[in-house]
Design an enzyme around this catalytic site. Structure first.
Site, PDB file in Angstrom:
ATOM      1  N   ASP A 178       3.569  -3.909  -6.699  1.00 49.63           N
ATOM      2  CA  ASP A 178       2.540  -3.655  -5.689  1.00 49.63           C
ATOM      3  C   ASP A 178       1.968  -4.990  -5.219  1.00 49.63           C
ATOM      4  O   ASP A 178       1.723  -5.897  -6.015  1.00 49.63           O
ATOM      5  CB  ASP A 178       1.424  -2.775  -6.268  1.00 49.63           C
ATOM      6  CG  ASP A 178       0.553  -2.161  -5.193  1.00 49.63           C
ATOM      7  OD1 ASP A 178       0.605  -0.929  -5.019  1.00 49.63           O
ATOM      8  OD2 ASP A 178      -0.179  -2.919  -4.514  1.00 49.63           O
ATOM      9  N   GLY A 235      -6.252   9.481  -1.439  1.00 52.95           N
ATOM     10  CA  GLY A 235      -6.140   8.026  -1.562  1.00 52.95           C
ATOM     11  C   GLY A 235      -4.805   7.471  -1.096  1.00 52.95           C
ATOM     12  O   GLY A 235      -4.503   6.299  -1.345  1.00 52.95           O
ATOM     13  N   GLN A 236      -4.000   8.289  -0.399  1.00 53.22           N
ATOM     14  CA  GLN A 236      -2.690   7.809   0.055  1.00 53.22           C
ATOM     15  C   GLN A 236      -2.865   6.976   1.334  1.00 53.22           C
ATOM     16  O   GLN A 236      -3.470   7.431   2.299  1.00 53.22           O
ATOM     17  CB  GLN A 236      -1.748   8.987   0.338  1.00 53.22           C
ATOM     18  CG  GLN A 236      -0.340   8.542   0.701  1.00 53.22           C
ATOM     19  CD  GLN A 236       0.623   9.711   0.887  1.00 53.22           C
ATOM     20  OE1 GLN A 236       0.221  10.881   0.891  1.00 53.22           O
ATOM     21  NE2 GLN A 236       1.893   9.399   1.045  1.00 53.22           N
ATOM     22  N   HIS A 289       5.458   7.729  -3.140  1.00 57.71           N
ATOM     23  CA  HIS A 289       5.549   6.650  -4.119  1.00 57.71           C
ATOM     24  C   HIS A 289       4.758   7.030  -5.355  1.00 57.71           C
ATOM     25  O   HIS A 289       3.728   7.687  -5.273  1.00 57.71           O
ATOM     26  CB  HIS A 289       5.060   5.304  -3.552  1.00 57.71           C
ATOM     27  CG  HIS A 289       3.724   5.359  -2.904  1.00 57.71           C
ATOM     28  ND1 HIS A 289       3.528   5.864  -1.648  1.00 57.71           N
ATOM     29  CD2 HIS A 289       2.499   4.945  -3.334  1.00 57.71           C
ATOM     30  CE1 HIS A 289       2.241   5.773  -1.325  1.00 57.71           C
ATOM     31  NE2 HIS A 289       1.597   5.221  -2.341  1.00 57.71           N
ATOM     32  N   HIS A 331       2.837   5.283  -8.504  1.00 56.56           N
ATOM     33  CA  HIS A 331       2.310   4.040  -9.066  1.00 56.56           C
ATOM     34  C   HIS A 331       2.573   4.043 -10.566  1.00 56.56           C
ATOM     35  O   HIS A 331       2.280   5.038 -11.245  1.00 56.56           O
ATOM     36  CB  HIS A 331       0.792   3.944  -8.868  1.00 56.56           C
ATOM     37  CG  HIS A 331       0.334   3.897  -7.447  1.00 56.56           C
ATOM     38  ND1 HIS A 331      -0.076   2.728  -6.838  1.00 56.56           N
ATOM     39  CD2 HIS A 331       0.192   4.865  -6.507  1.00 56.56           C
ATOM     40  CE1 HIS A 331      -0.457   2.988  -5.599  1.00 56.56           C
ATOM     41  NE2 HIS A 331      -0.306   4.274  -5.373  1.00 56.56           N
TER      42      HIS A 331
END
Ligand code: AMP
Length: 117
Positions: free
Chosen positions: A33, A96-97, A103, A105
Site C-alpha cells: 500500500d 471506507g472504500q 482489494h 488489505h
C-alpha cells in the site's frame, strides 16, 4: 478477464502504474500500500475488474479461495503470520472504500484494535 482502463488497480495489474509487488500470478496480484497504516500493509487484488466484494457470486469461489490462500502465503513470507494479522475489505464509500476494484488489505506488524474505526 475484464479491465477498466480508468481503474487505478487495473492499471497497476497491467504494469502501467508502478507498484512494489510481493506476489503475482495469473489471477492475483499483491503489492505494498502506498500509504501504509501498519508496518506491513499489502493489498491483494484479482486481476479481473470486480468493483467490490459486493459483486462476488458463487462463480468467484475459486478466485476468492485463491486470493485468501495467497494472502496467507504473503503473511508467512512477510513474517507476520505467527504474531497474527488482519485481512479486511472495504465496500462502498460508507465502508471506507476509495478504490473501486476489489482489494483485501493485509495489515500486520503491530497489534490491531477492535472494532476498526
Ligand atoms: P480502500 O480505501 O479500502 O479502497 O483502499 C485503497 C487503498 O489503496 C488505500 O489504502 C490507499 O493507500 C491505496 N492506494 C491508493 N493508490 C495506491 C497506489 N498507487 N499504490 C498502492 N496503493 C495505493
Amino acid at each position: 478477464m475484464t479491465a477498466d482502463p480508468e481503474c487505478l488497480f487495473c492499471r497497476i495489474a497491467a504494469g502501467e502504474i508502478p507498484a512494489t509487488l510481493v506476489h503475482e500470478d495469473e489471477q492475483v496480484l499483491a503489492f505494498r500500500d502506498i500509504a501504509p497504516r501498519a508496518p506491513t500493509h499489502i493489498l491483494l487484488i484479482p486481476r479481473d475488474h470486480i468493483r467490490s466484494a459486493a459483486e462476488l457470486t458463487d462463480a468467484h469461489a475459486p478466485l476468492v479461495g485463491h486470493l485468501f490462500a495467497v494472502a496467507a502465503q504473503v503473511a508467512r513470507d512477510q513474517g507476520v503470520a505467527e504474531a497474527g494479522y488482519r485481512l479486511v475489505t472495504n465496500i462502498g464509500s460508507g465502508g471506507g472504500q476509495t478504490v473501486d476494484h476489489l482489494h483485501v488489505h493485509l495489515l500486520g506488524g503491530r497489534p490491531m484494535t477492535w472494532p476498526p474505526g
